[in-house]
Enzyme design. Structure first.
Site, PDB file in Angstrom:
ATOM      1  N   HIS A   1     -70.917 -57.564 -50.315  1.00  0.00           N
ATOM      2  CA  HIS A   1     -70.062 -56.727 -49.473  1.00  0.00           C
ATOM      3  C   HIS A   1     -70.361 -56.852 -47.975  1.00  0.00           C
ATOM      4  O   HIS A   1     -69.452 -57.054 -47.168  1.00  0.00           O
ATOM      5  CB  HIS A   1     -70.190 -55.255 -49.899  1.00  0.00           C
ATOM      6  CG  HIS A   1     -69.300 -54.346 -49.115  1.00  0.00           C
ATOM      7  ND1 HIS A   1     -67.922 -54.473 -49.126  1.00  0.00           N
ATOM      8  CD2 HIS A   1     -69.575 -53.311 -48.274  1.00  0.00           C
ATOM      9  CE1 HIS A   1     -67.389 -53.553 -48.337  1.00  0.00           C
ATOM     10  NE2 HIS A   1     -68.372 -52.839 -47.814  1.00  0.00           N
TER      11      HIS A   1
ATOM     12  N   ASP B   1     -68.175 -58.575 -54.769  1.00  0.00           N
ATOM     13  CA  ASP B   1     -68.409 -57.441 -53.874  1.00  0.00           C
ATOM     14  C   ASP B   1     -68.595 -56.223 -54.760  1.00  0.00           C
ATOM     15  O   ASP B   1     -67.711 -55.870 -55.544  1.00  0.00           O
ATOM     16  CB  ASP B   1     -67.196 -57.274 -52.946  1.00  0.00           C
ATOM     17  CG  ASP B   1     -67.362 -56.180 -51.911  1.00  0.00           C
ATOM     18  OD1 ASP B   1     -68.049 -55.180 -52.189  1.00  0.00           O
ATOM     19  OD2 ASP B   1     -66.775 -56.309 -50.821  1.00  0.00           O
TER      20      ASP B   1
ATOM     21  N   PHE C   1     -68.380 -47.348 -43.680  1.00  0.00           N
ATOM     22  CA  PHE C   1     -68.696 -46.003 -44.153  1.00  0.00           C
ATOM     23  C   PHE C   1     -70.171 -45.916 -44.555  1.00  0.00           C
ATOM     24  O   PHE C   1     -70.639 -46.709 -45.374  1.00  0.00           O
ATOM     25  CB  PHE C   1     -67.795 -45.697 -45.353  1.00  0.00           C
ATOM     26  CG  PHE C   1     -67.933 -44.331 -45.942  1.00  0.00           C
ATOM     27  CD1 PHE C   1     -67.448 -43.212 -45.287  1.00  0.00           C
ATOM     28  CD2 PHE C   1     -68.538 -44.154 -47.178  1.00  0.00           C
ATOM     29  CE1 PHE C   1     -67.564 -41.949 -45.844  1.00  0.00           C
ATOM     30  CE2 PHE C   1     -68.658 -42.896 -47.746  1.00  0.00           C
ATOM     31  CZ  PHE C   1     -68.168 -41.788 -47.077  1.00  0.00           C
TER      32      PHE C   1
ATOM     33  N   SER D   1     -65.346 -53.384 -44.064  1.00  0.00           N
ATOM     34  CA  SER D   1     -65.208 -52.302 -45.034  1.00  0.00           C
ATOM     35  C   SER D   1     -64.284 -51.195 -44.515  1.00  0.00           C
ATOM     36  O   SER D   1     -63.136 -51.466 -44.166  1.00  0.00           O
ATOM     37  CB  SER D   1     -66.598 -51.783 -45.402  1.00  0.00           C
ATOM     38  OG  SER D   1     -66.557 -50.975 -46.550  1.00  0.00           O
ATOM     39  N   MET D   2     -64.768 -49.945 -44.399  1.00  0.00           N
ATOM     40  CA  MET D   2     -63.941 -48.894 -43.809  1.00  0.00           C
ATOM     41  C   MET D   2     -63.536 -49.254 -42.391  1.00  0.00           C
ATOM     42  O   MET D   2     -62.461 -48.861 -41.919  1.00  0.00           O
ATOM     43  CB  MET D   2     -64.687 -47.559 -43.793  1.00  0.00           C
ATOM     44  CG  MET D   2     -63.911 -46.436 -43.097  1.00  0.00           C
ATOM     45  SD  MET D   2     -64.809 -44.880 -42.945  1.00  0.00           S
ATOM     46  CE  MET D   2     -65.912 -45.244 -41.564  1.00  0.00           C
TER      47      MET D   2
END
EC number: 3.1.1.23
Length: 259
Positions: A224, A194, A25, A93-94
């Site tokens: 992250h 993260d 994202f 992530s996303m």
């Protein structure tokens, strides 16, 4: 609107085994490009699309939502399935949530998943205010470049568009409900430190999927965006070994050819 330098999509025509990589994202393909290159150099067919609204300016992302992002990775997956005998989906992530939905929807067509710091929920008090606040406040501070490695930078937005964040929150809820439909072999690599996605998200995913072939790896040295961090090479090597175990047609290292 021109694409930011480094944020371009990437495609490599390799052998019969394909990998789709899904970025995060407000991020871009740049965060996964070293991973994509690693796989391409080993003869895999690789697709790393640029998600709609990403890689230009954050205002463009305000006009997009989860349906647009998911449609793009779904399209890319279908292209790979036409071209390859086996296809794996990797995500950051996303991108991890996008990968999980592809697995839930496409079933056995997806041979396995590798997720790095996958997102499952928009956290914090502000998340509950998104439905209203997004109509008055267009953006908030960005989340890009959460990286421990000095000098490593992520090409991503310095602002988070709140209409898009609201859509992401909705998407995470949908994917959470679909997790029991995920049955494929799964590798989850996540960072204890993260500052964007808490370890609780990985734990939630691992507890709700129906996969029986599951591996969890801690990325102790990274934040992250671990694909650009200290543990990047480990991610690349572990994911390639994961494919090698599940894809007989990959053969021995170096037996497939890539352009």
């Amino acid at each position: 609107m021109p694409v930011l330098p480094g944020a371009e999509p990437f495609r490599h025509e390799g052998g019969e085994v394909g990998v789709l990589l899904c970025h995060g994202f407000t991020g871009s393909p740049q965060s996964l490009r070293p991973w994509a290159d690693h796989l391409a150099e080993r003869g895999l067919t690789v697709s790393l699309p640029l998600l709609p609204g990403h890689g230009t300016r954050w205002q463009d992302m305000q006009l997009t939502g989860w349906q647009d992002w998911y449609a793009e990775v779904d399209r890319a997956l279908c292209e790979l399935l036409e071209r390859c005998t086996q296809v794996f989906v990797f995500g950051l992530s996303m991108g991890g949530a996008l990968a999980l939905r592809l697995a839930a929807k496409h079933g056995d067509a997806v041979s396995g998943l590798v997720l790095v710091n996958p997102g499952n929920k928009v956290h914090g008090v502000a998340a509950r205010a998104l439905p209203v606040v997004r109509h008055f406040v267009p953006s908030t501070k960005g989340i890009a470049s959460d990286i421990a490695l000095e000098g490593s930078q992520e090409v991503g937005y310095d602002r988070v568009p709140l209409h898009a964040a609201h859509s992401l929150r909705t998407f995470f809820r949908i994917v959470d409900g679909e997790l029991p439909q995920v049955t494929q072999p799964l590798m989850v690599l996540h960072s204890p430190q993260d500052h964007v996605v808490p370890p609780a998200d990985s734990a939630r995913i691992l507890s709700r999927v129906s996969s029986t072939d599951v591996e969890e790896i801690l990325l102790e040295q990274s934040y992250h965006v671990a694909t650009l961090d200290h543990d990047a090479e480990r991610i690349f090597e572990e994911s390639y070994s994961f494919i090698g175990r599940l894809a007989p047609s990959l053969g021995k290292k170096g037996s497939t050819t890539g352009g």
